[in-house]
Write a protein that holds these residues in place. Structure first.
Motif, PDB file in Angstrom:
ATOM      1  N   GLU A  83       3.080  65.836  58.389  1.00 53.59           N
ATOM      2  CA  GLU A  83       3.365  65.509  59.666  1.00 53.59           C
ATOM      3  C   GLU A  83       3.247  64.299  60.223  1.00 53.59           C
ATOM      4  OE1 GLU A  83       2.755  67.000  64.397  1.00 53.59           O
ATOM      5  OE2 GLU A  83       1.740  67.844  62.759  1.00 53.59           O
ATOM      6  N   LEU A  84       1.838  63.546  59.664  1.00 59.49           N
ATOM      7  CA  LEU A  84       1.452  62.231  59.935  1.00 59.49           C
ATOM      8  C   LEU A  84       2.219  61.165  59.111  1.00 59.49           C
ATOM      9  CD1 LEU A  84      -0.425  60.357  61.373  1.00 59.49           C
ATOM     10  CD2 LEU A  84      -2.107  60.698  59.311  1.00 59.49           C
ATOM     11  N   GLY A  85       3.149  61.620  58.198  1.00 59.10           N
ATOM     12  CA  GLY A  85       3.961  60.986  57.303  1.00 59.10           C
ATOM     13  C   GLY A  85       3.320  60.296  56.067  1.00 59.10           C
ATOM     14  N   ILE A  86       2.189  60.925  55.530  1.00 58.37           N
ATOM     15  CA  ILE A  86       1.420  60.524  54.600  1.00 58.37           C
ATOM     16  C   ILE A  86       2.285  60.833  53.213  1.00 58.37           C
ATOM     17  CG2 ILE A  86      -0.703  60.874  53.029  1.00 58.37           C
ATOM     18  CD1 ILE A  86      -0.770  59.177  55.621  1.00 58.37           C
ATOM     19  N   GLY A  87       2.191  59.955  52.201  1.00 56.72           N
ATOM     20  CA  GLY A  87       2.937  60.046  50.916  1.00 56.72           C
ATOM     21  C   GLY A  87       2.092  60.197  49.738  1.00 56.72           C
ATOM     22  N   GLY A  88       0.359  59.882  50.019  1.00 56.60           N
ATOM     23  CA  GLY A  88      -0.424  60.020  48.998  1.00 56.60           C
ATOM     24  C   GLY A  88      -1.802  60.155  49.633  1.00 56.60           C
ATOM     25  N   ILE A  89      -2.766  60.804  48.793  1.00 54.77           N
ATOM     26  CA  ILE A  89      -4.219  60.892  49.270  1.00 54.77           C
ATOM     27  C   ILE A  89      -4.956  60.347  48.297  1.00 54.77           C
ATOM     28  CG2 ILE A  89      -3.640  62.749  50.971  1.00 54.77           C
ATOM     29  CD1 ILE A  89      -4.590  64.641  48.898  1.00 54.77           C
ATOM     30  N   TRP A  90      -6.037  59.821  48.503  1.00 56.43           N
ATOM     31  CA  TRP A  90      -7.172  59.288  47.698  1.00 56.43           C
ATOM     32  C   TRP A  90      -8.569  60.214  48.176  1.00 56.43           C
ATOM     33  CZ3 TRP A  90      -9.974  54.084  49.176  1.00 56.43           C
ATOM     34  CH2 TRP A  90     -11.066  54.162  48.791  1.00 56.43           C
ATOM     35  N   LEU A  91      -8.712  61.077  47.237  1.00 55.32           N
ATOM     36  CA  LEU A  91     -10.077  61.709  47.234  1.00 55.32           C
ATOM     37  C   LEU A  91     -11.246  60.899  46.928  1.00 55.32           C
ATOM     38  CD1 LEU A  91      -8.794  65.247  45.733  1.00 55.32           C
ATOM     39  CD2 LEU A  91      -8.741  64.586  48.202  1.00 55.32           C
ATOM     40  N   GLY A 132       5.682  66.607  48.335  1.00 57.24           N
ATOM     41  CA  GLY A 132       5.959  65.175  48.193  1.00 57.24           C
ATOM     42  C   GLY A 132       4.711  64.204  48.155  1.00 57.24           C
ATOM     43  N   ILE A 133       3.515  64.547  48.105  1.00 58.60           N
ATOM     44  CA  ILE A 133       2.225  63.954  48.510  1.00 58.60           C
ATOM     45  C   ILE A 133       1.644  63.726  47.180  1.00 58.60           C
ATOM     46  CG2 ILE A 133       0.089  63.866  49.476  1.00 58.60           C
ATOM     47  CD1 ILE A 133       1.140  65.511  51.838  1.00 58.60           C
ATOM     48  N   LYS A 134       1.295  62.648  46.716  1.00 56.09           N
ATOM     49  CA  LYS A 134       0.692  62.258  45.492  1.00 56.09           C
ATOM     50  C   LYS A 134      -0.991  62.576  45.854  1.00 56.09           C
ATOM     51  CE  LYS A 134       4.199  59.290  43.571  1.00 56.09           C
ATOM     52  NZ  LYS A 134       4.484  57.744  42.787  1.00 56.09           N
ATOM     53  N   VAL A 135      -1.451  62.594  44.684  1.00 58.91           N
ATOM     54  CA  VAL A 135      -2.977  62.804  44.798  1.00 58.91           C
ATOM     55  C   VAL A 135      -3.707  61.778  43.759  1.00 58.91           C
ATOM     56  CG1 VAL A 135      -5.161  64.404  44.382  1.00 58.91           C
ATOM     57  CG2 VAL A 135      -2.758  65.227  45.541  1.00 58.91           C
ATOM     58  N   ILE A 136      -4.617  61.037  44.209  1.00 55.31           N
ATOM     59  CA  ILE A 136      -5.334  60.196  43.297  1.00 55.31           C
ATOM     60  C   ILE A 136      -7.041  60.447  43.387  1.00 55.31           C
ATOM     61  CG2 ILE A 136      -3.816  58.341  42.900  1.00 55.31           C
ATOM     62  CD1 ILE A 136      -5.430  56.818  44.935  1.00 55.31           C
ATOM     63  N   MET A 137      -7.849  60.286  42.690  1.00 54.14           N
ATOM     64  CA  MET A 137      -9.350  60.632  42.790  1.00 54.14           C
ATOM     65  C   MET A 137     -10.046  59.426  42.303  1.00 54.14           C
ATOM     66  SD  MET A 137      -9.715  63.161  39.529  1.00 54.14           S
ATOM     67  CE  MET A 137     -11.713  63.271  39.632  1.00 54.14           C
ATOM     68  N   ASP A 138     -11.107  59.385  43.041  1.00 53.73           N
ATOM     69  CA  ASP A 138     -12.133  58.391  42.819  1.00 53.73           C
ATOM     70  C   ASP A 138     -12.632  58.615  41.172  1.00 53.73           C
ATOM     71  OD1 ASP A 138     -13.621  56.115  43.641  1.00 53.73           O
ATOM     72  OD2 ASP A 138     -13.522  57.118  45.543  1.00 53.73           O
ATOM     73  N   LEU A 139     -12.515  57.310  40.307  1.00 58.96           N
ATOM     74  CA  LEU A 139     -13.105  57.833  39.100  1.00 58.96           C
ATOM     75  C   LEU A 139     -14.205  56.575  38.908  1.00 58.96           C
ATOM     76  CD1 LEU A 139     -12.982  59.031  36.381  1.00 58.96           C
ATOM     77  CD2 LEU A 139     -11.511  57.100  35.649  1.00 58.96           C
ATOM     78  N   VAL A 140     -15.465  56.904  38.953  1.00 58.35           N
ATOM     79  CA  VAL A 140     -16.664  56.045  39.102  1.00 58.35           C
ATOM     80  C   VAL A 140     -17.222  55.927  37.550  1.00 58.35           C
ATOM     81  CG1 VAL A 140     -18.783  55.705  40.277  1.00 58.35           C
ATOM     82  CG2 VAL A 140     -16.977  57.145  41.428  1.00 58.35           C
ATOM     83  N   VAL A 141     -16.879  55.090  37.099  1.00 62.02           N
ATOM     84  CA  VAL A 141     -17.360  54.927  35.509  1.00 62.02           C
ATOM     85  C   VAL A 141     -18.097  53.594  35.448  1.00 62.02           C
ATOM     86  CG1 VAL A 141     -15.626  56.190  34.701  1.00 62.02           C
ATOM     87  CG2 VAL A 141     -15.061  53.883  34.589  1.00 62.02           C
TER      88      VAL A 141
END
Length: 537
Positions: A83-91, A132-141
């Motif tokens: 509803e906010l209009g977001i197309g991607g989230i970063w966890l 239609g929302i993409k999901v990216i995650m933190d990769l701490v390497v």
């Protein structure tokens, strides 16, 4: 996907495309003007963008009543994000970790038990993709936790196969002691010492060891196969950048670039179009090499300062000109393949509302600037409702306020509130139905972006108005060109677009969007209410 081509639109061509004519000349000039617009459009190399939302899972939404946010909670709130209009989230980090924040990982193949299970993550990605929302995650390497089994074995056994996975030296070894983030990065452990740039609990991995590089690529492929769409890469410039005296040398920069190129190539088999965005907290000159067949994006920290300063001082931050120069540089480095990542603040910085001293009008204008720029804008959770917070870090990562009463199903309670103690005004429920709220403003601006191809995908070119309180720039895509005009001040402003800057006229003849009532275009003169944004077509 090039920004450089869009940024490189010549000023002359754009101004011709913008130029209008007197009524006596309109018919004669219309054909030429349309041709010039077409010429300009042909030179626009579009870069599809979307709005991303950064989530600290622990603080977001609690699905099981233990006071701690979790992955199922994020899934439950996907409807809010849509509803906010977001197309991607970063966890932010979801791997097991001994810390509340998760940036010291103990198992790269696991999920923090506080947040749920791998099955929960799979459900989240599947549900997000359906919307239609993409999901990216933190990769701490760059580093692990000192509690990671690799480090425990490495530090305790000189003959361990993991010994060379870290930088471990004799206690009296002569090594550089100027840590890249300040202080001595070496930490004693019996007769040895180990390198941990950020904190003794985060020992740095040794990327000169082939087994380390191979393992990190394996980890990246694993998560892509689980359904995530890419990674936010923590401390990306510190892979080889351990010391202040060497971090920006050509050798270190080249080593960092080479590693991320190797990572990009290594994960391609799992997901060819994986989105890689790096935390390279530095100038555009330092960032550019990372875009060479390595990262897609790096967060634009310099731009963030300009956006906040412009909103706070109520003065044009002159962003289009500086972005044009930066995009030229990025385009050359990436062969035209990069995506900018503008933002206001993130989980390592004082929150936007605190930086703006609680001024909601300034917060709205900062959002308007952010959401009308090229690339993938990133919003830090709660920014859209005006959450406040000043360091230390726990206070800028407080629970998301969902309810006007301060309590309710899903409200996280893991941390006592220090700043966000007025849910009657700063909560989703309080702002959801208020058309003048900050949340409604974010929804409006994101909707504009999603509706107008030029705002979502287009390049940018400056347009001077001669008024220090007004920021204006052209956003140009193949389908259309629009003029964005912001009145950053508390006073109504009138801009004579026929006399602005180098342009002698204006081809944009109608107001397509206005954030406030009262905006008016008459004979090339644009009237802007206080603290408002107008889009002209």
């Amino acid at each position: 996907m090039s920004r450089g081509a869009a940024a490189a639109l010549s000023a002359a061509l754009l101004l011709l495309a913008l130029a209008g004519c007197s009524s006596a000349e309109n018919n004669m000039a219309k054909t030429d003007q349309d041709s010039q617009k077409d010429q300009a459009a042909v030179r626009v190399d579009e870069q599809p963008g979307t709005v991303y939302y950064e989530i600290f899972v622990r603080s977001f939404y609690d699905s099981n009543g233990d006071g701690i946010g979790d992955l199922n909670g994020v899934t439950e709130k996907l409807s809010y994000l849509k509803e906010l209009g977001i197309g991607g989230i970063w966890l932010m980090p979801v791997n097991p970790s001994p810390s509340y924040h998760g940036y010291d990982v103990t198992d790269y193949y696991g999920i923090n038990k506080d947040y749920g299970t791998l099955d929960d993550l799979n459900k989240l990605t599947e549900a997000a993709h359906k919307l239609g929302i993409k999901v990216i995650m933190d990769l701490v390497v760059n580093h692990t936790s000192k509690e990671h089994p690799w480090f425990k074995e490495a530090i305790g056994n000189p003959d361990s196969k993991y010994r060379n996975w870290y930088r471990i030296e004799a206690a009296d070894a002569q090594v550089p002691a100027d840590g890249a983030v300040g202080g001595n990065p070496w930490h004693p452990y019996g007769s040895v010492k180990y390198l941990a740039d950020f904190w003794e609990g985060m020992p740095d991995l040794n990327f000169d060891e082939p087994a380390v590089r191979s393992e990190i690529i394996k980890i990246g492929k694993y998560w892509l196969q689980q359904g995530v769409d890419g990674f936010r890469l923590d401390a990306a410039k510190h892979i080889y950048g351990d010391f202040a005296s060497t971090i920006n040398t050509d050798e270190v920069k080249a080593s960092n670039r080479k590693w991320w190129q190797e990572f990009r190539s290594g994960i391609a088999g799992a997901k060819k179009d994986a989105f890689l965005i790096g935390e390279v907290w530095d100038s555009s000159v330092i960032i550019a090499p990372y875009l060479d067949n390595a990262l897609d994006s790096a967060f634009n920290f310099d731009l963030a300062k300009k956006l906040l300063s412009g909103a706070d001082r109520e003065q044009n931050p002159d962003i289009a000109f500086s972005l044009g120069r930066i995009y030229d540089m990025y385009s050359k480095a990436s062969n035209g393949k990069f995506v900018d990542a503008p933002f206001l603040t993130n989980h390592d910085q004082n929150r936007t509302m605190s930086e703006l001293d609680g001024n909601v009008d300034h917060a709205k204008m900062a959002a308007s600037l952010l959401l009308t720029l090229p690339g993938n804008p990133f919003i830090y959770y709660g920014e859209e409702i005006g959450m406040a917070g000043m360091k230390p870090d726990e206070a800028i990562r407080e629970p998301m306020p969902w309810y006007a009463s301060g309590t309710g199903t899903g409200q996280t309670t893991w941390e006592a509130l220090l700043y966000n103690t007025t849910p009657k005004t700063v909560s989703v429920e309080a702002q959801q139905t208020d058309p003048d709220s900050l949340l409604s403003h974010y929804k409006k601006l994101i909707a504009w972006r999603n509706e107008l191809p030029a705002l979502r995908d287009g390049g940018i070119a400056e347009l001077s108005t001669g008024n220090p309180a007004v920021a204006a720039y052209v956003r140009a895509a193949n389908q259309e060109q629009v003029l964005v005009v912001h009145n950053l001040s508390a006073a109504e402003q009138t801009v004579d677009l026929t006399e602005s800057g180098k342009a002698s006229g204006i081809a944009f003849s109608e107001i397509a969007r206005a954030s406030k009532d009262g905006a008016k275009l008459d004979g090339g003169k644009l009237k802007l209410p206080a603290f408002s944004t107008v889009i002209l077509q």
